[in-house]
Design an enzyme around this catalytic site. Structure first.
Site, PDB file in Angstrom:
ATOM      1  N   ASN A 205       2.070  10.302   1.500  1.00  0.00           N
ATOM      2  CA  ASN A 205       1.507   8.951   1.330  1.00  0.00           C
ATOM      3  C   ASN A 205       0.679   7.999   0.956  1.00  0.00           C
ATOM      4  O   ASN A 205      -0.070   8.447  -0.131  1.00  0.00           O
ATOM      5  CB  ASN A 205       2.102   8.728   2.858  1.00  0.00           C
ATOM      6  CG  ASN A 205       0.817   9.970   3.631  1.00  0.00           C
ATOM      7  OD1 ASN A 205      -0.182   9.569   3.440  1.00  0.00           O
ATOM      8  ND2 ASN A 205       1.032  10.223   4.867  1.00  0.00           N
ATOM      9  N   ARG A 206       0.799   6.805   1.487  1.00  0.00           N
ATOM     10  CA  ARG A 206      -0.151   5.813   0.770  1.00  0.00           C
ATOM     11  C   ARG A 206      -1.969   6.830   1.152  1.00  0.00           C
ATOM     12  O   ARG A 206      -3.127   6.938   0.051  1.00  0.00           O
ATOM     13  CB  ARG A 206      -0.319   4.857   0.998  1.00  0.00           C
ATOM     14  CG  ARG A 206      -1.515   3.796   0.938  1.00  0.00           C
ATOM     15  CD  ARG A 206      -1.466   2.227   0.531  1.00  0.00           C
ATOM     16  NE  ARG A 206      -0.752   2.610   2.280  1.00  0.00           N
ATOM     17  CZ  ARG A 206      -0.295   0.891   2.595  1.00  0.00           C
ATOM     18  NH1 ARG A 206      -0.036   0.033   1.790  1.00  0.00           N
ATOM     19  NH2 ARG A 206       0.071   0.918   4.081  1.00  0.00           N
ATOM     20  N   LYS A 207      -2.403   7.266   2.309  1.00  0.00           N
ATOM     21  CA  LYS A 207      -3.699   7.691   2.360  1.00  0.00           C
ATOM     22  C   LYS A 207      -3.493   8.624   2.014  1.00  0.00           C
ATOM     23  O   LYS A 207      -4.777   8.971   1.812  1.00  0.00           O
ATOM     24  CB  LYS A 207      -3.752   7.820   4.494  1.00  0.00           C
ATOM     25  CG  LYS A 207      -4.744   7.939   4.673  1.00  0.00           C
ATOM     26  CD  LYS A 207      -6.043   7.060   4.918  1.00  0.00           C
ATOM     27  CE  LYS A 207      -7.258   7.497   5.435  1.00  0.00           C
ATOM     28  NZ  LYS A 207      -8.266   7.302   4.707  1.00  0.00           N
ATOM     29  N   GLU A 208      -3.040   9.447   2.245  1.00  0.00           N
ATOM     30  CA  GLU A 208      -3.122  11.034   0.802  1.00  0.00           C
ATOM     31  C   GLU A 208      -3.160  10.972  -0.288  1.00  0.00           C
ATOM     32  O   GLU A 208      -4.155  11.314  -0.530  1.00  0.00           O
ATOM     33  CB  GLU A 208      -1.541  11.764   1.616  1.00  0.00           C
ATOM     34  CG  GLU A 208      -1.940  12.506   2.721  1.00  0.00           C
ATOM     35  CD  GLU A 208      -0.720  13.591   3.589  1.00  0.00           C
ATOM     36  OE1 GLU A 208      -0.574  13.546   4.023  1.00  0.00           O
ATOM     37  OE2 GLU A 208       0.655  12.977   2.366  1.00  0.00           O
ATOM     38  N   ASP A 275       9.151  14.288   6.244  1.00  0.00           N
ATOM     39  CA  ASP A 275       9.520  15.556   6.309  1.00  0.00           C
ATOM     40  C   ASP A 275      11.002  14.969   6.431  1.00  0.00           C
ATOM     41  O   ASP A 275      11.022  15.979   5.294  1.00  0.00           O
ATOM     42  CB  ASP A 275       9.694  16.307   7.947  1.00  0.00           C
ATOM     43  CG  ASP A 275       7.676  16.732   7.959  1.00  0.00           C
ATOM     44  OD1 ASP A 275       7.290  17.193   7.161  1.00  0.00           O
ATOM     45  OD2 ASP A 275       7.733  16.865   9.172  1.00  0.00           O
TER      46      ASP A 275
END
Length: 490
Positions: A205-208, A275
């Site tokens: 995701n964006r944060k990851e 998921d």
């Protein structure tokens, strides 16, 4: 990917065999009431009303695949206590193949207990092991994948940093996937993604993506920079970043980036959406879909899931309904020029790159579709200017068009590569270009830059012209000639 292709994919889901590797865990929820303070300490007392235990971690990917009707198998390491045995039993009751599960007396099966009262989570208790699995267990899991790889169409990896997915195991699985031609799709975690190098696709995701790349994502440019940094570090051909309410972005080494806006109408809970995306992407690639087509399906599924409360799955019937609804939305793509001008001004302020092309598109054929798909890849949005019936008659004679502008507009608007369509009555799109001011004017490679109508105008405000390769021998005129030839001979 049109509606018929999507429906065909959904029909094939029961034929797919998918292997899920990752950190399995139990999600326990304890609901209660709190009306008093403990006399033993200044804490609230929760009177338990009900309890629930669900599959969590990689188990939610399994739940999604099972709900879709796929045949699912799992490989992981669990503790050999009651929680591990219960988790295996739960999987088997769902019809999941558990031959790839290993049990370790020294490990604790991950169990996250959430205490909820007064409509909020008050406390979470984690019981788990985070130590890496042993070298012997690593080899056992790799050997299981090696021996059974020929039985699967895709391998999905769900990493929660609980020790199962060591670098050695990941590299062995990725190598097996490459050797057997199997897509290995990974939902990654942590700061160092080098252990995932060579995977078919990562879905952070964006944060990851920010964490792993070290690039703060504040706009489209920094997102692109973060993605390119990760792709270089991890030796990836393709990276897919899930961006919550902003949709999904796919980055390719060849530069053909694709941005898919969210399909969600209302967002209640994003829990588990990643998921769902991993499950649909894996199933799509396993079924032979292109990454962009698989991503469009995953984006559609994520839009359904975030409209539910709690970690959720999506059913085939829900997907069918969403696909049908998208078909009804074809009309919404066809705009008048003033409305379209306003819409594009809004998208431009959001940093979107707008591509424009135009044409008659009478008797739609594969050459048209491939051309439009390639034009769409040049930016974030594709706007099609469609010649009206009157303008085609002036350009091509009184016997054309064969298909009316109303029908042509609706057929073309059903293509996923077209974001907006506008019909124009002039002989050229020059007036329309002046109104819409696209960033890129796309035309077929049968033109030269000097012969493209509107080139000077587009370049005058900083835009550019791109020539798109055409499929040889494909044209409406050729089709008409073949039809006439066959019927004359018949």
């Amino acid at each position: 990917m049109d509606q018929i292709q999507m429906e065909n994919f959904l029909d094939r889901l029961p034929e797919l065999r998918v292997l899920v590797i990752g950190d399995l865990m139990l999600d326990e929820y304890v609901w209660g009431r709190t009306e008093r303070i403990s006399p033993e300490a200044p804490v609230q007392v929760v009177d338990v009303v009900r309890e629930d235990i669900r599959l969590g971690g990689a188990g939610n990917v399994i739940n999604n695949l099972v709900t879709l009707g796929c045949e699912v198998h799992v490989a992981s390491v669990l503790g050999d206590g009651q929680d591990g045995l219960w988790l295996r039993q739960c999987l088997e009751e769902k019809g999941v193949g558990t031959a790839g599960l290993l049990f370790d007396a020294l490990r604790t099966t991950s169990r996250k207990t959430r205490i909820l009262a007064a409509h909020q989570q008050m406390l979470r208790i984690d019981r788990e092991s985070r130590e890496p699995i042993s070298a012997a267990q690593e080899e056992q899991l790799a050997d299981f994948v090696r021996r059974h790889a020929g039985e699967f169409q895709a391998i999905l990896v769900s990493d929660y940093l609980k020790g199962v997915l060591t670098e050695g195991l990941l590299q062995a699985v990725i190598a097996i996937g490459k050797e057997r031609g199997l897509p290995v799709v990974i939902d990654p975690k942590g700061r160092d993604y080098r252990k995932y190098r060579g995977a078919t696709l990562l879905t952070p995701n964006r944060k990851e993506t920010e964490t792993a790349s070290g690039v703060s994502i504040v706009d489209e440019e920094s997102l692109h920079r973060a993605a390119r940094t990760l792709m270089e570090q991890v030796e990836l051909e393709t990276l897919m970043v899930t961006r919550s309410e902003e949709g999904i972005s796919i980055f390719s080494r060849d530069g053909g980036d694709v941005h898919l806006p969210t399909e969600a109408r209302e967002v209640f809970d994003v829990t588990g959406a990643g998921d769902t995306v991993l499950s649909l992407i894996g199933a799509g690639l396993g079924a032979g879909l292109a990454i962009e087509d698989a991503a469009r399906l995953a984006n559609l599924a994520a839009g359904i899931v975030v409209g539910k409360v709690g970690t959720s799955t999506v059913t085939v019937e829900e997907l069918r309904q969403a696909i049908a609804l998208r078909g009804q939305e074809v009309d919404a793509k066809i705009k008048g020029r003033e409305e379209l001008k306003h819409l594009l001004e809004v998208e431009r302020r959001r940093g979107k790159t707008i591509v424009f092309t135009n044409g008659c598109f009478d008797l739609l054929h594969v050459g048209h579709v491939k051309y439009l798909q390639q034009a769409r890849r040049l930016g974030d949005m594709l706007v099609l200017g469609l010649n009206s019936d009157a303008s085609i008659r002036r350009l091509k004679g009184p016997n054309r068009p064969l298909i009316s502008e109303h029908e042509r507009a609706h057929i073309l608007a059903a293509l996923s590569c077209i974001d907006y369509l506008v019909v124009f009555d002039e002989d050229t799109p020059l007036e329309l270009l002046g109104l819409l001011r696209p960033d890129i004017l796309a035309k077929g490679a049968d033109y030269t830059p000097d012969t493209v109508v509107g080139r000077d105008l587009v370049e005058s405000y900083g835009g550019r012209v791109e020539l798109v390769p055409l499929v040889d021998g494909r044209s409406t005129t050729n089709i008409i000639e073949r039809i006439l030839d066959r019927y004359e001979k018949g």
